[in-house]
Enzyme design. Structure first.
Site, PDB file in Angstrom:
ATOM      1  N   GLU A 162       0.792  -1.239   0.000  1.00 56.15           N
ATOM      2  CA  GLU A 162       0.000   0.000   0.000  1.00 56.15           C
ATOM      3  C   GLU A 162       0.823   1.288   0.000  1.00 56.15           C
ATOM      4  O   GLU A 162       0.548   2.195   0.783  1.00 56.15           O
ATOM      5  CB  GLU A 162      -0.980  -0.019   1.174  1.00 56.15           C
ATOM      6  CG  GLU A 162      -1.896  -1.227   1.129  1.00 56.15           C
ATOM      7  CD  GLU A 162      -2.805  -1.369   2.348  1.00 56.15           C
ATOM      8  OE1 GLU A 162      -2.937  -0.406   3.111  1.00 56.15           O
ATOM      9  OE2 GLU A 162      -3.378  -2.453   2.520  1.00 56.15           O
ATOM     10  N   GLU A 269      -5.965 -10.861  -0.782  1.00 51.87           N
ATOM     11  CA  GLU A 269      -6.795 -10.585   0.406  1.00 51.87           C
ATOM     12  C   GLU A 269      -8.278 -10.576   0.033  1.00 51.87           C
ATOM     13  O   GLU A 269      -9.024  -9.673   0.390  1.00 51.87           O
ATOM     14  CB  GLU A 269      -6.402  -9.230   1.025  1.00 51.87           C
ATOM     15  CG  GLU A 269      -4.925  -9.122   1.342  1.00 51.87           C
ATOM     16  CD  GLU A 269      -4.536  -7.829   2.056  1.00 51.87           C
ATOM     17  OE1 GLU A 269      -5.423  -7.110   2.562  1.00 51.87           O
ATOM     18  OE2 GLU A 269      -3.330  -7.544   2.113  1.00 51.87           O
TER      19      GLU A 269
HETATM   20  O1  G3I Z   1      -3.295  -6.428  19.032  1.00 51.65           O
HETATM   21  C1  G3I Z   1      -4.334  -5.592  19.576  1.00 51.65           C
HETATM   22  C2  G3I Z   1      -4.815  -6.179  20.837  1.00 51.65           C
HETATM   23  O2  G3I Z   1      -3.763  -6.167  21.762  1.00 51.65           O
HETATM   24  C3  G3I Z   1      -6.010  -5.370  21.330  1.00 51.65           C
HETATM   25  O3  G3I Z   1      -6.553  -5.983  22.471  1.00 51.65           O
HETATM   26  C4  G3I Z   1      -7.094  -5.291  20.258  1.00 51.65           C
HETATM   27  C5  G3I Z   1      -8.264  -4.406  20.675  1.00 51.65           C
HETATM   28  O4  G3I Z   1      -8.968  -3.935  19.552  1.00 51.65           O
HETATM   29  O5  G3I Z   1      -6.528  -4.730  19.122  1.00 51.65           O
HETATM   30  C6  G3I Z   1      -5.475  -5.526  18.601  1.00 51.65           C
HETATM   31  O6  G3I Z   1      -4.987  -4.993  17.431  1.00 51.65           O
HETATM   32  C7  G3I Z   1      -5.819  -5.086  16.311  1.00 51.65           C
HETATM   33  C8  G3I Z   1      -5.129  -5.953  15.272  1.00 51.65           C
HETATM   34  O7  G3I Z   1      -5.881  -5.962  14.067  1.00 51.65           O
HETATM   35  C9  G3I Z   1      -4.940  -7.381  15.722  1.00 51.65           C
HETATM   36  O8  G3I Z   1      -6.162  -7.970  15.995  1.00 51.65           O
HETATM   37  C10 G3I Z   1      -6.057  -3.702  15.770  1.00 51.65           C
HETATM   38  O9  G3I Z   1      -6.824  -2.953  16.683  1.00 51.65           O
HETATM   39  C11 G3I Z   1      -6.757  -3.758  14.443  1.00 51.65           C
HETATM   40  O10 G3I Z   1      -6.785  -2.460  13.855  1.00 51.65           O
HETATM   41  C12 G3I Z   1      -5.998  -4.657  13.499  1.00 51.65           C
HETATM   42  O11 G3I Z   1      -6.683  -4.700  12.285  1.00 51.65           O
HETATM   43  C13 G3I Z   1      -6.012  -5.303  11.198  1.00 51.65           C
HETATM   44  C14 G3I Z   1      -5.753  -4.270  10.109  1.00 51.65           C
HETATM   45  O12 G3I Z   1      -5.156  -4.911   8.991  1.00 51.65           O
HETATM   46  C15 G3I Z   1      -4.863  -3.158  10.584  1.00 51.65           C
HETATM   47  O13 G3I Z   1      -4.922  -2.096   9.740  1.00 51.65           O
HETATM   48  C16 G3I Z   1      -6.897  -6.410  10.651  1.00 51.65           C
HETATM   49  O14 G3I Z   1      -7.025  -7.440  11.629  1.00 51.65           O
HETATM   50  C17 G3I Z   1      -6.302  -6.965   9.364  1.00 51.65           C
HETATM   51  O15 G3I Z   1      -7.229  -7.854   8.766  1.00 51.65           O
HETATM   52  C18 G3I Z   1      -6.006  -5.854   8.396  1.00 51.65           C
HETATM   53  O16 G3I Z   1      -5.407  -6.398   7.258  1.00 51.65           O
HETATM   54  C19 G3I Z   1      -5.090  -5.475   6.205  1.00 51.65           C
HETATM   55  C20 G3I Z   1      -3.892  -6.049   5.466  1.00 51.65           C
HETATM   56  O17 G3I Z   1      -2.845  -6.319   6.357  1.00 51.65           O
HETATM   57  C21 G3I Z   1      -3.436  -5.089   4.369  1.00 51.65           C
HETATM   58  N1  G3I Z   1      -4.515  -4.767   3.484  1.00 51.65           N
HETATM   59  C22 G3I Z   1      -5.745  -4.301   4.103  1.00 51.65           C
HETATM   60  C23 G3I Z   1      -6.218  -5.283   5.180  1.00 51.65           C
HETATM   61  C24 G3I Z   1      -7.492  -4.791   5.783  1.00 51.65           C
HETATM   62  O18 G3I Z   1      -7.319  -3.563   6.423  1.00 51.65           O
END
Ligand code: G3I
Length: 358
Positions: A162, A269
């Site tokens: 990205e 994805e």
């Molecule tokens: O690790 C923390 C945890 O400690 C906490 O308790 C919890 C509370 O909300 O949050 C956890 O972190 C989260 C993390 O995923 C792991 O679960 C983040 O808040 C959350 O924002 C994060 O989201 C991920 C996102 O990327 C981040 O931008 C999604 O799971 C993941 O599916 C998503 O994947 C991305 C690809 O890598 C790149 N392309 C887009 C795609 C979708 O956004």
């Protein structure tokens, strides 16, 4: 007996035979997994959290359907390397070990992303930007360490994720990476990754990749890098789509643009949300919508169109990865209904549609 009477008598038999055929077909496709149904087209992949591989029923589902795995979050810089001397391997190791034990290949995701990055790499002790050389030394150390740890099981890496913008004058995303290094960080990351594992295939990965303007920018960046000898092998089309788009034409246009440029295209994805939102940003609504027969049908039709198109490009596309295992663990929330399996791990109409027409 006259013909009409024979035909009346045979009708129940015909219906029974038809039902039996359908049943055989359903049993056959349900005994096979996605990876078997698409064996002659591409690898079928799925992104996982550590939780997925702790649950027996989910392990079974993964083993049955998929022959490529991506860590949803566990291999990202912020997860693995949150501070200079802190490495957190547990979650990524758990998923990698599951893959090693089950003979499943992995796509590594990802080495550089402005989001979920090791932000400490940008700064000195006083909170000022470091110089580029310091940043590159840190980045190189990160990439070499991560790629070396998993090179026995990871066959492809999303090296840069990205880096292109969704609008505005500059084709590059105005991230901290860009502020510090310009677009040079992209080629540096590819050079470090190739040095770490000369055998891994290296991808640039992005969303909204069927948008004509963005796909043109991706094309031009990759073309320039390849003409300068930067070791980039493929384009990752994230495939965060919805029930209305992209159209077949939009998808074909993007695939036709990318295909002559690189050796490999991966759909990295894939999900199809039941709303008008699209892309990889986090501005979606997790409330989603209630499922109706109409939406279920649109969802299945969109998956069918997508897979028909992917198969047209099967010489170039060698892996299609779903972003999450089932609706219950989707990053979009279960009410966006994006995947082939529901929360109870049952195949949805979209599953039957893409497997039936094979
Ligand atoms: O690790 C923390 C945890 O400690 C906490 O308790 C919890 C509370 O909300 O949050 C956890 O972190 C989260 C993390 O995923 C792991 O679960 C983040 O808040 C959350 O924002 C994060 O989201 C991920 C996102 O990327 C981040 O931008 C999604 O799971 C993941 O599916 C998503 O994947 C991305 C690809 O890598 C790149 N392309 C887009 C795609 C979708 O956004």
């Amino acid at each position: 007996m006259v013909n009409g009477q024979w035909s009346m008598m045979l009708r129940p038999l015909k219906v029974a035979a038809g039902t039996l055929l359908l049943l055989c077909f359903a049993l056959q496709t349900s005994a096979q997994g996605l990876k078997d149904v698409f064996a002659r087209d591409f690898l079928m992949g799925v992104s996982l959290s550590g939780r997925n591989v702790r649950i027996d029923a989910e392990q079974d589902l993964i083993r049955r359907h998929f022959n490529s795995v991506t860590c949803e979050n566990a291999m990202k810089p912020a997860s693995l390397h949150p501070a200079p001397d802190v490495w957190r391997w547990d979650e990524a190791d758990r998923i990698a070990n599951f893959c090693r034990e089950n003979g499943i290949k992995m796509r590594g995701h990802c080495l550089v992303w402005h989001n979920q990055f090791s932000d400490w790499m940008y700064y000195d002790d006083k909170g000022n930007f470091v110089d580029k050389e310091t940043f590159y030394a840190r980045l190189k150390d990160h990439i070499l360490t991560v790629v070396n740890r998993y090179k026995d099981v990871v066959y492809a890496w999303d090296v840069v994720n990205e880096a292109m913008s969704d609008g505005g004058e500059n084709p590059y995303r105005q991230s901290k990476l860009y502020q510090l290094c310009g677009d040079e960080f992209i080629e540096k990351a590819f050079l470090f990754a190739r040095e770490a594992d000369p055998k891994a295939i290296l991808f640039y990965n992005d969303y909204n990749e069927t948008n004509p303007r963005k796909s043109r920018n991706i094309y031009e960046m990759v073309l320039r890098m390849r003409s300068e000898g930067v070791p980039i092998d493929g384009i990752g089309m994230q495939g965060h789509y919805n029930i209305f788009g992209p159209s077949v034409k939009e998808l074909e246009d993007a695939l036709s643009l990318y295909a002559p440029l690189v050796e490999h295209i991966h759909v990295t994805e894939l999900d199809v949300r039941a709303s008008e939102e699209m892309g990889g940003q986090l501005n979606f609504s997790k409330e989603g919508i209630s499922m109706t027969d109409t939406i279920q049908a649109l969802h299945a039709q969109q998956y069918e169109r997508l897979f028909q198109t992917f198969r047209k490009f099967r010489d170039k596309i060698d892996c299609v990865t779903f972003w999450n295992l089932h609706d219950g663990c989707s990053w979009l929330g279960e009410k966006n209904h994006p995947l082939l399996f529901d929360k109870a791990l049952q195949p949805k109409p979209a599953y039957y549609r893409i497997t039936a027409e094979k």
